[in-house]
Write an enzyme that holds these catalytic residues in place. Sequence first.
Site, short mmCIF file in Angstrom:
data_model
loop_
_atom_site.label_atom_id
_atom_site.label_comp_id
_atom_site.label_asym_id
_atom_site.label_seq_id
_atom_site.Cartn_x
_atom_site.Cartn_y
_atom_site.Cartn_z
N SER A 153 -2.41 -2.92 -31.40
CA SER A 153 -2.11 -2.04 -30.26
C SER A 153 -1.11 -2.72 -29.35
O SER A 153 -1.09 -3.96 -29.24
CB SER A 153 -3.39 -1.75 -29.48
OG SER A 153 -3.07 -1.17 -28.23
N TYR A 166 -9.88 -5.98 -25.30
CA TYR A 166 -9.14 -5.22 -26.33
C TYR A 166 -7.78 -5.88 -26.60
O TYR A 166 -7.37 -6.03 -27.75
CB TYR A 166 -8.97 -3.80 -25.82
CG TYR A 166 -8.30 -2.81 -26.74
CD1 TYR A 166 -9.00 -2.25 -27.80
CD2 TYR A 166 -6.99 -2.41 -26.52
CE1 TYR A 166 -8.39 -1.31 -28.64
CE2 TYR A 166 -6.38 -1.46 -27.34
CZ TYR A 166 -7.09 -0.92 -28.39
OH TYR A 166 -6.48 0.00 -29.20
N LYS A 170 -6.60 -7.39 -30.15
CA LYS A 170 -5.45 -6.83 -30.85
C LYS A 170 -4.34 -7.87 -31.03
O LYS A 170 -3.59 -7.83 -32.01
CB LYS A 170 -4.94 -5.60 -30.11
CG LYS A 170 -5.87 -4.38 -30.18
CD LYS A 170 -6.21 -3.98 -31.60
CE LYS A 170 -6.74 -2.56 -31.71
NZ LYS A 170 -7.18 -2.24 -33.10
N1 LIG Z 1 -5.50 6.35 -30.05
C1 LIG Z 1 -4.45 5.59 -29.76
O1 LIG Z 1 -3.47 6.01 -29.12
C2 LIG Z 1 -4.44 4.15 -30.21
C3 LIG Z 1 -3.40 3.32 -29.75
C4 LIG Z 1 -3.33 1.99 -30.19
C5 LIG Z 1 -4.29 1.54 -31.09
N2 LIG Z 1 -5.31 2.36 -31.51
C6 LIG Z 1 -6.27 1.83 -32.47
O2 LIG Z 1 -6.42 2.75 -33.54
C7 LIG Z 1 -7.73 2.62 -34.12
C8 LIG Z 1 -8.40 3.97 -34.17
O3 LIG Z 1 -8.58 4.45 -32.84
P1 LIG Z 1 -8.87 5.98 -32.49
O4 LIG Z 1 -8.03 6.32 -31.32
O5 LIG Z 1 -8.76 6.80 -33.72
O6 LIG Z 1 -10.40 5.87 -32.00
P2 LIG Z 1 -11.70 6.76 -32.37
O7 LIG Z 1 -12.74 6.34 -31.39
O8 LIG Z 1 -11.33 8.19 -32.45
O9 LIG Z 1 -12.10 6.26 -33.83
C9 LIG Z 1 -12.60 4.99 -34.07
C10 LIG Z 1 -13.70 5.08 -35.10
O10 LIG Z 1 -14.18 3.75 -35.38
C11 LIG Z 1 -15.58 3.82 -35.59
N3 LIG Z 1 -16.21 2.51 -35.36
C12 LIG Z 1 -16.39 1.89 -34.17
N4 LIG Z 1 -17.02 0.73 -34.34
C13 LIG Z 1 -17.23 0.59 -35.68
C14 LIG Z 1 -17.83 -0.41 -36.49
N5 LIG Z 1 -18.37 -1.51 -35.94
N6 LIG Z 1 -17.84 -0.24 -37.83
C15 LIG Z 1 -17.33 0.87 -38.38
N7 LIG Z 1 -16.77 1.87 -37.67
C16 LIG Z 1 -16.72 1.72 -36.34
C17 LIG Z 1 -16.06 4.89 -34.60
O11 LIG Z 1 -17.34 5.44 -34.95
C18 LIG Z 1 -14.91 5.89 -34.63
O12 LIG Z 1 -15.19 6.96 -35.53
C19 LIG Z 1 -8.46 1.60 -33.25
O13 LIG Z 1 -8.38 0.32 -33.84
C20 LIG Z 1 -7.69 1.62 -31.95
O14 LIG Z 1 -7.83 0.43 -31.23
C21 LIG Z 1 -5.40 3.64 -31.08
#
Ligand SMILES: NC(=O)c1ccc[n+]([C@@H]2O[C@H](COP(=O)([O-])OP(=O)(O)OC[C@H]3O[C@@H](n4cnc5c(N)ncnc54)[C@H](O)[C@@H]3O)[C@@H](O)[C@H]2O)c1
Length: 298
Positions: A153, A166, A170
Site C-alpha cells: 500500500s 499498517y 506494508k
Molecule cells: N482498498 C484499497 O483501496 C486498498 C489500498 C491499498 C492496499 N489495499 C490492500 O488490499 C488488500 C485487500 O483489501 P480490501 O480493500 O479488499 O479489504 P477487504 O476488507 O474488503 O478484504 C480483505 C479480506 O481479508 C480477509 N482477512 C482478514 N484477515 C484475514 C486473515 N487473518 N486470514 C485470512 N483472511 C483474512 C477479510 O475477511 C476480508 O474478506 C489488503 O491487503 C489491503 O491492505 C487496499
Amino acid sequence: MGLLDGRVAVVTGAGRGIGRDIALCLAAEGASVVVNDVGVSLAGGSDEAAEDPATTVCKEIEAAGGQAVPNHDSVSDFEAAGRMIGTAVDAFGKIDILVNNAGIVRDRTLVKMDEADYDAVIAVHQKGTFNTARHAAPLMKDAGYGRIVNITSSAGLRGNFGQTNYGAAKAAIMGMTFVWALELGRYGITVNAVSPAGFTRMTEGLYKGAEPPPDQDPALNAPLVAFLASEEASYVNGQVLGRTGFAYTLFQTPRQIAAMWREGGWSPREVADHFHDVLGQHLQPVGMPNHPLLGKKD
Ligand SMILES: NC(=O)c1ccc[n+]([C@@H]2O[C@H](COP(=O)([O-])OP(=O)(O)OC[C@H]3O[C@@H](n4cnc5c(N)ncnc54)[C@H](O)[C@@H]3O)[C@@H](O)[C@H]2O)c1
C-alpha cells in the site's frame, strides 16, 4: 486460451474486495484457485454478518465455469498457513501462484495506538505474508516455477496519517518482496508487490456515502496481478507496481538521490554547516509544509 491455463493459485483474503476480484480474474484466465478467507470484520474481529465469503466466491467461480475450493485458515497462524498451501496441493496437485492479499486495519495516530492494535495488523499483513510464502516457496523451488504477488500500500511506500501499524506492515512487505526476489529469482520464482486501490469496505469511509467514481472499481487491480502471475511476466521480478485511476504504475525502488562527501568523514558541526547547501536542496517535504528552510535554495 487464458493467461493462466493449468496453473494453481492461492489468493488470501479473497472472499471480499480486491482479493475477490483477483480470485475471479485468475480463475477466468484458467487457474484453479484456492479462495482463502477467514471471514473477519475490517478490524480483524469476528464478523457475525459474514456468511462464509470464501465459499460464496468459489460458487461464483464455478458458476462462471472455473475451478475453486474454499479455505478458511487465518494467514496470521503459521501452521494454518501451511494447511492453506496444502489445500492447493491436495485439491489441484501443486501451487504455482500465491497472492498475499488478506488484510485488516486498525487506524489510530501513534500517540493513541494500543499495542494490541499494532500487533494485530502486523500479524495479518506482515507475518501473514511470511507465513504463506514460507510454506509455498519450497514447493515452488522444487518445481522450478512460481509467482508470488504481495499486496502492499502507498501507506507503507510513502506513509499515511493514522496508519503506524499498517504502514509498518506494508513497508515490510515491500522489503520482503525485494529480499525474496533476490533469493528466489534463481529458481524461476518471481516476487513482486502491487499497491492497489479501490472502493471496498476498507476505503468506503473516504467517500462519506457518495457513489465512488468508476475508476475506483476494485476489479481494476486484478488484470495486472493476473499478468504478474503468468509465464509471460518471467522477467518482472522485485518490482513494486501500482494502480492509479485507469493507469498501472511502476514505483521507483528507493535509491540514493544526492550525496555530500568529505575526505575522512564529517564532524557534527561540519554536517550542520553543509547539510542545507547539499542534501537540504533535495528534501521531499513531509509534515511541515511551512518550514522556512524547506524549498529555500541558499
Ligand atoms: N482498498 C484499497 O483501496 C486498498 C489500498 C491499498 C492496499 N489495499 C490492500 O488490499 C488488500 C485487500 O483489501 P480490501 O480493500 O479488499 O479489504 P477487504 O476488507 O474488503 O478484504 C480483505 C479480506 O481479508 C480477509 N482477512 C482478514 N484477515 C484475514 C486473515 N487473518 N486470514 C485470512 N483472511 C483474512 C477479510 O475477511 C476480508 O474478506 C489488503 O491487503 C489491503 O491492505 C487496499
